[in-house]
Design a protein around this motif. Structure first.
Motif, PDB file in Angstrom:
ATOM      1  N   UNK A  22      15.773  20.180   1.504  1.00  0.00           N
ATOM      2  CA  UNK A  22      15.248  21.529   1.718  1.00  0.00           C
ATOM      3  C   UNK A  22      16.362  22.548   1.928  1.00  0.00           C
ATOM      4  N   UNK A  23      17.609  22.125   1.859  1.00  0.00           N
ATOM      5  CA  UNK A  23      18.751  22.996   2.142  1.00  0.00           C
ATOM      6  C   UNK A  23      19.479  23.332   0.851  1.00  0.00           C
ATOM      7  N   UNK A  24      19.520  24.613   0.493  1.00  0.00           N
ATOM      8  CA  UNK A  24      20.324  24.984  -0.659  1.00  0.00           C
ATOM      9  C   UNK A  24      21.774  25.197  -0.224  1.00  0.00           C
ATOM     10  N   UNK A  25      22.668  25.205  -1.194  1.00  0.00           N
ATOM     11  CA  UNK A  25      24.099  25.242  -0.893  1.00  0.00           C
ATOM     12  C   UNK A  25      24.495  26.507  -0.150  1.00  0.00           C
ATOM     13  N   UNK A  30      26.091  28.979   5.126  1.00  0.00           N
ATOM     14  CA  UNK A  30      25.906  29.947   6.204  1.00  0.00           C
ATOM     15  C   UNK A  30      25.824  29.255   7.553  1.00  0.00           C
ATOM     16  N   UNK A  31      25.099  28.156   7.626  1.00  0.00           N
ATOM     17  CA  UNK A  31      25.027  27.405   8.884  1.00  0.00           C
ATOM     18  C   UNK A  31      26.386  26.843   9.272  1.00  0.00           C
ATOM     19  N   UNK A  32      27.081  26.255   8.310  1.00  0.00           N
ATOM     20  CA  UNK A  32      28.387  25.684   8.616  1.00  0.00           C
ATOM     21  C   UNK A  32      29.386  26.753   9.054  1.00  0.00           C
ATOM     22  N   UNK A  33      29.349  27.917   8.411  1.00  0.00           N
ATOM     23  CA  UNK A  33      30.244  29.007   8.806  1.00  0.00           C
ATOM     24  C   UNK A  33      29.935  29.482  10.213  1.00  0.00           C
ATOM     25  N   UNK A  34      28.640  29.569  10.536  1.00  0.00           N
ATOM     26  CA  UNK A  34      28.253  30.004  11.875  1.00  0.00           C
ATOM     27  C   UNK A  34      28.725  29.000  12.923  1.00  0.00           C
ATOM     28  N   UNK A  35      28.470  27.725  12.698  1.00  0.00           N
ATOM     29  CA  UNK A  35      28.891  26.702  13.648  1.00  0.00           C
ATOM     30  C   UNK A  35      30.412  26.701  13.817  1.00  0.00           C
ATOM     31  N   UNK A 180       8.487  28.528  -0.700  1.00  0.00           N
ATOM     32  CA  UNK A 180       8.770  29.878  -1.187  1.00  0.00           C
ATOM     33  C   UNK A 180      10.245  30.143  -1.413  1.00  0.00           C
ATOM     34  N   UNK A 181      11.083  29.133  -1.227  1.00  0.00           N
ATOM     35  CA  UNK A 181      12.526  29.298  -1.376  1.00  0.00           C
ATOM     36  C   UNK A 181      13.023  30.467  -0.549  1.00  0.00           C
ATOM     37  N   UNK A 182      12.433  30.618   0.628  1.00  0.00           N
ATOM     38  CA  UNK A 182      12.812  31.717   1.497  1.00  0.00           C
ATOM     39  C   UNK A 182      14.080  31.364   2.238  1.00  0.00           C
ATOM     40  N   UNK A 183      14.740  32.411   2.771  1.00  0.00           N
ATOM     41  CA  UNK A 183      15.946  32.216   3.548  1.00  0.00           C
ATOM     42  C   UNK A 183      15.563  31.855   4.971  1.00  0.00           C
ATOM     43  N   UNK A 184      14.915  30.736   5.145  1.00  0.00           N
ATOM     44  CA  UNK A 184      14.505  30.276   6.469  1.00  0.00           C
ATOM     45  C   UNK A 184      15.322  29.051   6.832  1.00  0.00           C
ATOM     46  N   UNK A 185      15.251  28.692   8.097  1.00  0.00           N
ATOM     47  CA  UNK A 185      15.960  27.494   8.522  1.00  0.00           C
ATOM     48  C   UNK A 185      15.430  26.302   7.745  1.00  0.00           C
ATOM     49  N   UNK A 186      16.320  25.410   7.284  1.00  0.00           N
ATOM     50  CA  UNK A 186      15.906  24.286   6.461  1.00  0.00           C
ATOM     51  C   UNK A 186      15.351  23.156   7.301  1.00  0.00           C
ATOM     52  N   UNK A 187      14.460  23.496   8.191  1.00  0.00           N
ATOM     53  CA  UNK A 187      13.808  22.532   9.037  1.00  0.00           C
ATOM     54  C   UNK A 187      12.335  22.671   8.801  1.00  0.00           C
ATOM     55  N   UNK A 188      11.637  21.603   8.950  1.00  0.00           N
ATOM     56  CA  UNK A 188      10.189  21.677   8.847  1.00  0.00           C
ATOM     57  C   UNK A 188       9.692  22.393  10.097  1.00  0.00           C
ATOM     58  N   UNK A 189       9.206  23.675  10.036  1.00  0.00           N
ATOM     59  CA  UNK A 189       8.896  24.413  11.249  1.00  0.00           C
ATOM     60  C   UNK A 189       7.833  23.755  12.078  1.00  0.00           C
ATOM     61  N   UNK A 190       7.174  22.737  11.599  1.00  0.00           N
ATOM     62  CA  UNK A 190       6.217  22.050  12.448  1.00  0.00           C
ATOM     63  C   UNK A 190       6.931  21.104  13.409  1.00  0.00           C
TER      64      UNK A 190
END
Length: 338
Positions: A22-25, A30-35, A180-190
């Motif tokens: 579920x994670x696009x490159x 962006x996550x890796x840069x933030x961390x 929806x290929x949205x810019x959301x966190x690549x986690x299952x929000x449930x």
């Protein structure tokens, strides 16, 4: 005379069903840069001689400012369409602690928690009264809309359309990304737990912890999880500093953060053994999903979780930061890094 350990800081940005599929490159970068950037900022403070409490506060403040994570800007929505934020800080050398819960206008709840610790004579303050108090000490208040992001609003709408129950942030975003290929966190929000936190050991051998969260998507107004509860979601003493992320009610019932320290002190367990016992055994018995980060007085680091992944990393002064997202990332995976 024993040599002082190298100062170190560790951070987390939530745990849950984090799937590579579920994670696009671009989003992963962006996550890796933030961390990486936040770890470097925290390590730089420690290298300059800053106390552990200052380093963890600043690291969590930066996590609150990053809309990728569920704390501060980008916090999840309650069932009523608002935001209720919680945070806690604790100084291991003195056992001083401060926390806020259910604040709706505090831009950086971790800074508010510091004010409560340092000025109020209390440990935990809640709601509008807490906001008014910390504002008197210079903490910035913002319009509640400042925390809004379209991705979190989509998570709320999805949660309310699905079953009407509360969602743990990082779990739900995976489905959004797929659908929806949205810019959301690549986690299952449930099934994602969107707390952020930091723990650190400074050059003087002192420990500190800080934790902050927006809670759960579609949560009941007034619900408070483990984050601002000393000993549950955040704890530090002269032995270990711990910050948790997960199903808050279970972490409260397990007194998860303090239990790591208790297992080390009373049972003689190592940091790795204690964190594994809490996360993989005690929490799992009560269906407590999530993880924690911990640093001990010798500079050992534990990054333990029982979910598919956890945004996490650590950095020692003078060394490159180590960070990871998924459960099969070896260098910063579940367990301890000495």
């Amino acid at each position: 005379m024993s040599q002082k350990p190298i100062p170190v800081i560790a951070i987390h940005g939530g745990a849950g069903t984090i799937l590579r599929s579920a994670m696009n490159a671009e989003l992963e970068q962006r996550y890796n840069q933030a961390l990486s950037g936040i770890l470097q900022a925290g390590a730089a403070l420690l290298a300059a001689g800053a106390p552990a409490l200052e380093a963890v506060t600043e690291a969590v403040r930066l996590l609150e400012e990053c809309p990728l994570f569920n704390a501060g800007k980008g916090a999840v929505y309650t069932e009523a369409g608002g935001h209720e934020l919680d945070a806690c800080v604790m100084d291991g050398a003195t056992l001083a602690a401060g926390a806020v819960a259910g604040v709706t206008r505090v831009r950086n709840p971790v800074l508010a928690a510091r004010v409560v610790m340092q000025h109020s004579g209390h440990v935990l303050m809640i709601g509008p009264a807490a906001q008014d108090y910390v504002a008197q000490h210079g903490i910035e208040l913002v319009d509640p809309n400042w925390f809004d992001t379209p991705e979190r609003l989509a998570q709320l709408q999805r949660a309310q359309q699905a079953a009407g129950g509360a969602m743990l942030d990082h779990d739900g975003a995976t489905s959004l990304a797929k659908d929806a290929a949205e810019e959301a966190a690549p986690l299952d929000p449930d099934r994602k737990f969107g707390t952020v936190g930091a723990v650190a050991l400074d050059a003087n051998g002192k420990l500190a912890a800080a934790t902050s969260t927006g809670g759960m998507t579609n949560k009941r107004v007034g619900r408070v999880g483990d984050t601002p509860v000393v000993g549950a979601g955040c704890y530090a003493n002269d032995r270990v500093a711990v910050s948790c992320t997960g199903s808050g009610e279970m972490f409260i019932r397990a007194v998860a953060a303090y239990d790591v320290s208790a297992l080390m002190e009373y049972a003689g367990l190592s940091l790795e053994e204690a964190t594994r016992r809490v996360v993989q055994d005690k929490l799992m018995r009560i269906d407590g999903r999530g993880g924690l980060i911990a640093v001990d007085a010798q500079g050992g680091v534990a990054l333990s979780f029982n979910t598919e992944g956890m945004y996490r990393g650590y950095a020692r002064v003078g060394q490159a930061p180590v960070f990871a997202i998924y459960g099969d990332d070896g260098d910063a995976g579940d367990g301890a890094a000495s």
